[in-house]
Design an enzyme around this catalytic site. Sequence first.
Site, mmCIF file in Angstrom:
data_model
loop_
_atom_site.group_PDB
_atom_site.id
_atom_site.type_symbol
_atom_site.label_atom_id
_atom_site.label_comp_id
_atom_site.label_asym_id
_atom_site.label_seq_id
_atom_site.Cartn_x
_atom_site.Cartn_y
_atom_site.Cartn_z
ATOM 1 N N ASP A 1 13.906 41.857 -2.898
ATOM 2 C CA ASP A 1 12.897 42.783 -2.355
ATOM 3 C C ASP A 1 11.613 42.844 -3.179
ATOM 4 O O ASP A 1 10.824 43.780 -3.026
ATOM 5 C CB ASP A 1 13.500 44.195 -2.241
ATOM 6 C CG ASP A 1 14.439 44.287 -1.045
ATOM 7 O OD1 ASP A 1 14.111 43.717 0.008
ATOM 8 O OD2 ASP A 1 15.489 44.936 -1.173
ATOM 9 N N ASP B 1 15.417 40.834 7.111
ATOM 10 C CA ASP B 1 14.380 41.545 6.350
ATOM 11 C C ASP B 1 13.720 40.647 5.291
ATOM 12 O O ASP B 1 12.569 40.851 4.910
ATOM 13 C CB ASP B 1 14.955 42.767 5.598
ATOM 14 C CG ASP B 1 16.088 43.472 6.300
ATOM 15 O OD1 ASP B 1 16.772 42.832 7.111
ATOM 16 O OD2 ASP B 1 16.317 44.654 6.012
HETATM 17 N N1 GLY Z 1 15.111 46.166 4.032
HETATM 18 C C1 GLY Z 1 16.013 47.239 4.169
HETATM 19 C C2 GLY Z 1 15.831 47.996 5.408
HETATM 20 O O1 GLY Z 1 15.024 47.655 6.261
HETATM 21 O O2 GLY Z 1 16.507 48.977 5.548
#
Ligand code: GLY
Length: 414
Positions: free
Chosen positions: A130, A190
């Site tokens: 992330d 994601d």
């Molecule tokens: N990337 C984590 C979410 O969208 O919850």
Amino acid sequence: MKSKLFFISAILLGVFLLQSCNAQKSNDVIADNFNFASQQLLYAVDLTDRAVSNDKRDSVVKANSPLVSPRTMEKDGSLKMVPARDWTSGFFPGELWFMYEYTKDPKWEDLAVRFTTPLESQKLNTGTHDLGFMIFNSFGNGLRLANKPGYKDIIMDAARSLTKRYKPNAKIIRSWDHNRDKWQCPVIIDNMMNLELLFWAFKESGDSTFYNVAVNHANTTMKNHFREDYGTWHVIDYDTITGEVLHRNTHQGFQDESTWSRGEAWALYGYTETYRNTKDNAYLELARNIAHFIFTNPNLPEDLIPYWDFDAPEIPNEERDVSAATITASALYELSTYGGEKAGDYKKWADTILDNLTKNYRATLNSDAGFLLLHSTGAKSLNSEIDVPLVYADYYFLEALLRKNKLDSNQSLF
Ligand code: GLY
């Protein structure tokens, strides 16, 4: 002859009035929301100061992981803060940078710097995918808007850290390290959002490793993450030696074969942005197909704010996910700039989302823990963050408003 002239003048006047009325309406949505945000985010800053001084964790934990950014609102209405290592830590500083971008008021720059600085601790963190969310939304916006000394090196370090998670045989960046008994190498949709950091590092350094990692990840995801109708699986698990797909699952969606709304929004945004950085038409076509999935889905509500999963079992009695709507709106503004027969629709749908959020989903000033929008859903499947404000919904709301502002005044987005 006279009456013909009168008729034409009346039509021209009508068109002029309609246009000024539309321009006024567009200004209203943008100015009104930034006016609201300029008060609500100061209230939020005040709450963060209080949350930090009331932090009840023991002193060792506090020293090792100070609370730095707001994430959501607790059930009792209080603000939930997170340490720098949380995947959401970059959104609040990003919002403050957006306030600076819109207002040019140095007060916002000072606040943005204050909330950005603690995230430097994450630049060498190789335990998460992330880093794009954490570092690019904070330092990246700061570099773009204020060219702060030192920010470039921090972002470059973060990009190098992200490449450490790349699995060359499977041609994929590993997303999560948890649930090792269930998945060998889980990759979530994601993860497309973190590629922008790598494209930036390639442009800045000329090192093609960054570009190749990003493009390989995008291609492998394009091959394995989409169903025939362009709905996405949330989690694909890979064998890191053979590259074979081992499992197709969900984590935050309703079930493995359903389409989790925020995942679909990440996909739309991620492939639109990947097209911007590569100009490969395959990504543009995929982004358009994802938009088609969303906007022809029979379960998309009339106000275009999706339920938390397109296949949630109790629709229409299910919670919405405003974060999916704001990510989608921001992506649609960019997609509308790449032409095609639906370009006008993309802009119109994004405008409708912003109008409806403004009218029916906005938080109350000096309340709601300082957030801008209500009714997001983090992970209903995990019984977590259901029908709450979420910091990333607000971040993409402000980004979408800024993009609309640029488009409506004929400026380029990038
Ligand atoms: N990337 C984590 C979410 O969208 O919850």
